[in-house]
Design a protein around this motif. Structure first.
Motif, short mmCIF file in Angstrom:
data_model
loop_
_atom_site.label_atom_id
_atom_site.label_comp_id
_atom_site.label_asym_id
_atom_site.label_seq_id
_atom_site.Cartn_x
_atom_site.Cartn_y
_atom_site.Cartn_z
N ARG A 1 7.68 0.61 9.63
CA ARG A 1 7.45 1.92 10.24
C ARG A 1 8.22 2.08 11.52
NH1 ARG A 1 1.08 2.52 9.90
NH2 ARG A 1 1.22 3.80 11.73
N THR B 1 1.43 -7.40 7.24
CA THR B 1 1.37 -8.16 5.98
C THR B 1 1.41 -9.65 6.27
OG1 THR B 1 2.55 -6.32 4.99
CG2 THR B 1 2.33 -8.28 3.64
N ASP C 1 0.88 -3.32 -7.03
CA ASP C 1 1.50 -2.45 -6.03
C ASP C 1 0.39 -2.10 -5.06
OD1 ASP C 1 2.49 -0.35 -4.54
OD2 ASP C 1 3.38 0.71 -6.24
N THR C 2 0.45 -2.67 -3.86
CA THR C 2 -0.69 -2.60 -2.94
C THR C 2 -0.43 -1.59 -1.84
OG1 THR C 2 0.22 -4.37 -1.58
CG2 THR C 2 -1.20 -5.04 -3.39
N PRO D 1 6.74 3.16 -1.28
CA PRO D 1 6.67 3.41 -2.71
C PRO D 1 7.79 2.66 -3.42
CG PRO D 1 6.62 5.45 -1.42
CD PRO D 1 6.98 4.36 -0.48
N THR E 1 -1.09 -1.03 8.65
CA THR E 1 -1.48 -1.84 9.81
C THR E 1 -2.93 -1.50 10.18
OG1 THR E 1 0.80 -1.69 10.58
CG2 THR E 1 -0.84 -2.39 12.20
N VAL F 1 4.61 -4.24 -1.61
CA VAL F 1 3.92 -3.57 -0.49
C VAL F 1 4.91 -2.94 0.47
CG1 VAL F 1 3.87 -5.73 0.86
CG2 VAL F 1 2.28 -3.89 1.43
N GLY F 2 4.47 -1.91 1.15
CA GLY F 2 5.21 -1.39 2.30
C GLY F 2 5.80 -0.03 2.11
N ASP G 1 -0.45 9.63 5.20
CA ASP G 1 0.38 9.68 4.00
C ASP G 1 -0.04 10.87 3.15
OD1 ASP G 1 1.77 7.40 4.53
OD2 ASP G 1 0.64 6.11 3.18
N GLY H 1 10.58 -0.70 4.53
CA GLY H 1 9.15 -1.04 4.54
C GLY H 1 8.58 -1.18 5.94
O1 PRX Z 1 3.43 5.16 4.06
C1 PRX Z 1 2.66 4.05 3.64
C2 PRX Z 1 3.57 2.88 3.38
O2 PRX Z 1 3.60 2.15 4.59
C3 PRX Z 1 2.75 2.73 5.57
C4 PRX Z 1 2.08 1.66 6.37
O3 PRX Z 1 3.04 0.97 7.10
P1 PRX Z 1 2.64 -0.33 7.91
O4 PRX Z 1 1.48 -0.03 8.78
O5 PRX Z 1 3.87 -0.82 8.56
O6 PRX Z 1 2.14 -1.35 6.85
C5 PRX Z 1 2.99 -1.78 5.83
C6 PRX Z 1 2.34 -2.89 5.06
C7 PRX Z 1 0.96 -2.69 4.64
C8 PRX Z 1 1.79 3.55 4.76
O7 PRX Z 1 1.21 4.57 5.54
N1 PRX Z 1 3.08 2.02 2.29
C9 PRX Z 1 2.49 0.82 2.41
N2 PRX Z 1 2.25 0.30 1.18
C10 PRX Z 1 2.67 1.19 0.28
C11 PRX Z 1 3.19 2.31 0.99
N3 PRX Z 1 3.67 3.38 0.34
C12 PRX Z 1 3.64 3.38 -1.01
N4 PRX Z 1 3.17 2.35 -1.74
C13 PRX Z 1 2.68 1.24 -1.15
N5 PRX Z 1 2.23 0.23 -1.88
#
Ligand code: PRX
Length: 654
Positions: free
Chosen positions: A533, A316, A416-417, A394, A421, A391-392, A507, A531
């Protein structure tokens, strides 16, 4: 995601249409997006080609839009040439040199601003410094920095000269840094004497030294930014101060013309094995999507002050701090420290002081700030804010509604985006002037993104509320290109499940009766902690690396603030510790994991047992462990358990 959240989003049926006031003033209208959606459906390649030509400055135009000959290793705009840094800086510095690019506030309140002209000059001087160190196109450069403008300058400088950066989050440990340096085969580390966080100093250079003591022969130089004035060791031959490096360097450096597919960066993220994956992104496709999504999703206008609170160590912070908003010519706010330091109203104070208009953060931060009460945000003038984002992970409806009412005063759309990665930029999100929002749903895919939910056999799930795999059915420009150094893992992780036809996001999701997407959580052994991983295997490997530990199994457990917390079951080599001894061991192990991976990986709870529950074929019964961690009634069949007597130990009863 925790069951309570799932339950509450399943019941969620409130809907919030964009306010008329917002729609009237929005830069892009509903009809613009309808046109985009129609065009993307009708002629997919032409759709992306037109966007690429109209939004990116190409040094050399491309003749082919999408090359699928090596699918699933897709290529975009392959014979085109461009420079990402040129697209972020030169194009704006030439027409609006005095527009603010960065407003920076440090934890101690120090302020700095950079206009587009300033930023171009700083990036150019630093690029010249890197060239002086012998950095060539394709060389890998590790950036292990605090959240300061120089982190962005370093990233942009790499992009300018064609070096491939890999930013390592400053909260990662020396060991995590070492693994990333070695996997990337990096030549340079750019770091600082320290970073401020929550009133403390994080010793980045000390960690770098520790990492480099352990077989990092590829590193030739370490560039060190003076930030905290801590006393640190400098190796005369290897280390050089940032200021010294740019001293006397020209403030002009030509941006090199690079093929569209030239790797722009590698960013490590967790997967279901212990080894993080180096997600590789390419210049042309990435910057196109990062720019467009900034404009579309955030309705970006000339006078906006855009604040995405993410650190550049995460995706992000790449797409919505260091690249996307600059490519779109925006003014960004960046803040170095902790959200609640020195007081819980710090974020809102910054919004008031710098008249932030767009605020983009993570649910975990929203929940933490919500817990502090309404008095804090109510004490500040937040009327400049016109759009909110999340973001990140739910977002639970309760936090959404608080964000909507207390921060947005019921006037600001919330975007809500959903993205990752791997996707490089936002994929599923409301368009604020177009899409009615629902608390907890990321709504519908952006134009040109063909997301779907499919079942085990690859058929679309048409039934509302039925879960399935979230997939993307057509390639898109900012998709990851591969996993650095491991293309087999790329194919296996993201494509093989459905015959290399669809990108599998990892997901699960469902759609409601209006076709809105609701993300239910990861389907692999990946946790989402605040948020971020984290692979369960990563934490397990860290635990078993401790000399007194024989085995470990890690599961996620719902956590009020973090979304998901880390629950570890540990089998010691010696006697199982009880009472005070167990508590002491827990402190030792938590610190150990922080050292091995980073503080974010510290288990919230540790339970000791003489054994782990395994099936007769030796597989750890993770679902059982998950149920126990959550104090749920055990419904799993435990008849195959090798040793039933450990159940009480795992439940903490013995
Ligand atoms: O599970 C989803 C969750 O974060 C994961 C991606 O993590 P990362 O690569 O660290 O990136 C985070 C920032 C973009 C996804 O597979 N995720 C991300 N955004 C959302 C989300 N789960 C629900 N709602 C979201 N808006």
């Amino acid at each position: 995601m925790n069951e309570k959240t799932i339950e509450s989003i399943l019941k969620e049926n409130r809907s919030f249409a964009p306010t008329q006031n917002f729609v009237k003033k929005a830069k892009l209208k509903e009809s613009d997006f309808q046109d985009l959606r129609i065009k993307a459906e009708e002629n997919y390649e032409e759709y992306w080609a037109d966007l690429a030509r109209n939004n990116i400055h190409w040094f050399k135009d491309f003749t082919e839009t999408l090359d699928s000959s090596n699918a699933p290793n897709y290529e975009w705009f392959t014979d085109g040439e461009l420079n990402v840094s040129y697209n972020c800086l030169d194009v704006h510095a030439s027409i609006m040199p005095n527009k603010k690019a960065i407003i920076f506030e440090s934890e101690d309140g120090e302020l700095k601003t950079f206009t587009y002209k300033d930023l171009l000059e700083e990036v150019s001087a630093f690029s010249n410094g890197l060239l002086k160190l012998g950095v060539q196109p394709m060389d890998r450069v590790i950036i292990y920095m605090p959240m300061v403008p120089e982190a962005i300058i370093a990233m942009q400088a790499c992009a300018r000269i064609g070096a491939v950066h890999s930013v390592v989050f400053g909260g990662f440990s020396a060991n995590a840094l070492r693994d990333r340096i070695n996997d990337a085969g990096a030549k340079i580390v750019i770091t600082a004497d320290g970073a401020y966080r929550g009133g403390k100093i994080i010793p980045l250079k000390d960690s770098t030294d520790t990492a480099l003591e352990q077989d990092c022969e590829c590193i030739e130089h370490v560039v060190v930014l003076k930030r905290t004035n801590e006393s640190i060791a400098m190796d005369e031959k290897r280390d050089i101060w940032w200021d010294r490096l740019i001293h006397g360097e020209s403030k002009h450096c030509d941006a090199v013309s690079l093929p569209s597919e030239h790797p722009l960066f590698i960013l490590y993220t967790s997967g279901s094995t212990g080894k993080p994956k180096g997600i590789q992104h390419s210049a042309g496709g990435y910057i196109l999507h990062a720019k467009l999504t900034n404009q579309w999703v955030f309705d970006l206008k000339d006078n906006d002050v855009f604040w995405c609170t993410a650190d550049v160590g995460w995706i992000t912070g790449h797409s919505y701090v260091a690249y996307g908003p600059l490519a779109a010519g925006a003014t960004i706010m960046i803040y170095e420290g902790a959200p609640t330091y020195p007081h819980g109203g710090r974020f809102w104070e910054i919004c008031q002081k710098h008249k932030v208009t767009i605020f983009y953060t993570a649910p975990t931060a929203i929940r933490a700030l919500m817990k502090l009460g309404d008095e804090l945000p109510n004490a500040y003038d937040l009327s400049s804010i016109r759009l909110l984002g999340t973001v990140g992970e739910p977002i639970n409806p309760e936090a959404w509604i608080w964000y909507h009412k207390t921060i947005g005063k019921e006037q600001c759309p919330i975007v809500d985006t959903w993205w990752q990665t791997e996707t490089g930029g936002i994929m599923i999100s409301p368009i604020p002037s177009e899409t009615a929002t629902k608390p907890g749903s990321c709504t519908i895919p952006l134009p040109g993104i063909f997301a779907d939910i499919i079942d085990e056999s690859g058929n679309p799930v048409t039934e509302a509320y039925q879960g399935g795999y979230l997939v993307i059915k057509k390639p898109w420009p900012s998709m990851l290109r591969t996993i650095w150094g491991d293309n087999d893992r790329y194919v296996e992780t993201y494509w093989e499940k459905f015959n290399n036809e669809f990108y599998v996001a990892g997901d699960s999701a469902h759609r409601d009766k209006d076709g809105y997407f609701w993300i239910l959580g990861r389907i692999d052994d990946v946790l989402n902690v605040s948020g971020h991983r984290l692979g369960t295997m990563e934490v397990e490997s860290a635990l078993v690396a401790h000399p007194e530990i024989a085995e470990a199994a890690v599961v996620g457990k719902p956590h009020e603030i973090k979304g998901e917390g880390i629950f570890a079951y540990v089998v010691p080599k010696g006697k199982r510790p009880l009472g005070d001894d167990a508590e002491k061991m827990t402190v030792i192990l938590r610190n150990w994991v922080a050292e091995q991976v980073g503080p974010i990986a510290k288990p919230d709870e540790i339970r000791y047992s003489d054994n782990l529950p395994k099936t007769r074929s030796g597989k750890i019964m993770r679902r059982l462990l998950r149920s126990i961690a959550r104090n749920e009634k055990i419904t799993q069949d435990i008849s195959t358990l090798e040793d039933e007597s450990i159940l009480e130990q795992l439940q903490g009863k013995d």
